[in-house]
Design a protein around this motif. Structure first.
Motif, mmCIF file in Angstrom:
data_model
loop_
_atom_site.group_PDB
_atom_site.id
_atom_site.type_symbol
_atom_site.label_atom_id
_atom_site.label_comp_id
_atom_site.label_asym_id
_atom_site.label_seq_id
_atom_site.Cartn_x
_atom_site.Cartn_y
_atom_site.Cartn_z
ATOM 1 N N SER A 148 0.807 3.850 -3.723
ATOM 2 C CA SER A 148 0.381 5.309 -2.482
ATOM 3 C C SER A 148 1.868 6.007 -3.355
ATOM 4 O O SER A 148 0.881 7.402 -3.682
ATOM 5 N N GLU B 197 0.435 -0.657 -0.265
ATOM 6 C CA GLU B 197 0.418 -0.089 0.056
ATOM 7 C C GLU B 197 0.576 1.565 -0.034
ATOM 8 O O GLU B 197 1.060 2.058 -0.581
ATOM 9 N N ASN C 287 -0.842 -0.879 -10.217
ATOM 10 C CA ASN C 287 -1.652 -1.914 -8.730
ATOM 11 C C ASN C 287 -2.552 -2.521 -9.301
ATOM 12 O O ASN C 287 -3.068 -2.723 -9.273
#
Length: 280
Positions: free
Chosen positions: A130, A126, A136
């Motif tokens: 980000s 994550e 992703n």
């Protein structure tokens, strides 16, 4: 003559500067693990095409072995640029996390400070997705490692096939049960003779029931004179018996960085082909 020498030196300087300017770069990042309530370092190697681009890149998570740390793959290869060159050649972001000295990359049922399955497979992914232009999706993610990290690469991918599309192991400890006194495994799971069920549930070779043919790309290798040779051959035989496609290679070599520096080049090629095939 003097002018020609100066011009030649100027050209060499420009070429050298250009090669440096466009080489892979390394970010040393501080990540936060909520599950362990601590900060953990990782090295993020960005390929040369990352800067100045808007495209997204596949990611390889590259794990270290027992007694190691996040910087091992950058410091311990004979060619200190080896992994950076591979990141450049294949245009893959490489993430080298710190997996604890002897975490074995699972969540310890007895030590709350060793919850590295949750950290690597959830919190770190994550964080990376980000902050970097990653693909992703599981088809844009692979994971592998050496020794303890080889166990981790297969263990995490087998258990999190929604996160990783490809996985590998180099000289991996893919069956921990023959080593009940080694590498602090008993400190993470409890002694084997007291808690055999924990050992049985957390050894890679017992997780093949989670696999279906062609659902996860798998590559692993081992040196012929490595002390993990037998357990790797046993895993290979079990995958064949279960009809699970995989790449398995035995090469001359022992349990050291000379072997792993060679092995990672083959695995990066394998992962690059996987990413290309899946459209990543």
């Amino acid at each position: 003559m003097k002018k020609e020498i100066l011009n030649h030196l100027a050209i060499l300087f420009i070429l050298f500067s250009s090669s440096q300017a466009f080489a892979a770069s390394v970010d040393t990042v501080i990540t936060k693990s909520k599950v362990m309530n601590k900060e953990i370092k990782a090295a993020v190697i960005k390929p040369q095409l990352y800067e100045g681009s808007t495209k997204r890149f596949p990611v390889l998570y590259l794990l270290h072995g027992a007694g190691g740390k996040y910087s091992d793959w950058l410091l311990n290869t004979k060619d200190k640029e080896a992994v950076k060159k591979l990141a450049d050649n294949f245009s893959i972001i490489v993430v080298c996390p710190d997996g604890g000295v002897t975490s074995w990359y699972f969540d310890s049922p007895i030590d709350p400070s060793y919850q590295y399955e949750t950290y690597i497979a959830k919190e770190l992914v994550e964080f990376v997705d980000s902050r970097y232009r990653t693909i992703n999706d599981k088809n844009g993610r692979a994971i592998t490692g050496l020794s303890m990290g080889g166990h981790g690469g297969l263990y995490l991918a087998f258990r999190h096939q929604d996160i990783y599309g490809a996985c590998g192991s180099m000289s991996g400890g893919v069956d921990i049960r023959p080593f009940p006194e080694n590498w602090n495994i008993a400190k993470r799971l409890g002694p084997y003779n007291q808690f055999p069920d924990r050992w049985e549930a957390n050894t890679v070779i017992n997780l093949t029931h989670l696999l279906s043919p062609n659902k996860l790309a798998i590559i692993f290798d081992v040196g012929r004179n490595d002390f993990f040779y037998d357990v790797n051959v046993a895993l290979h035989d079990k995958l064949i018996a279960r009809n699970i496609p995989h790449d398995f290679t035995v090469r001359p070599g022992v349990h050291n960085f000379e072997y792993w520096e060679n092995a990672i080049a083959y695995q990066m090629m394998y992962f690059s082909k996987f990413f290309s095939k899946s459209g990543s």
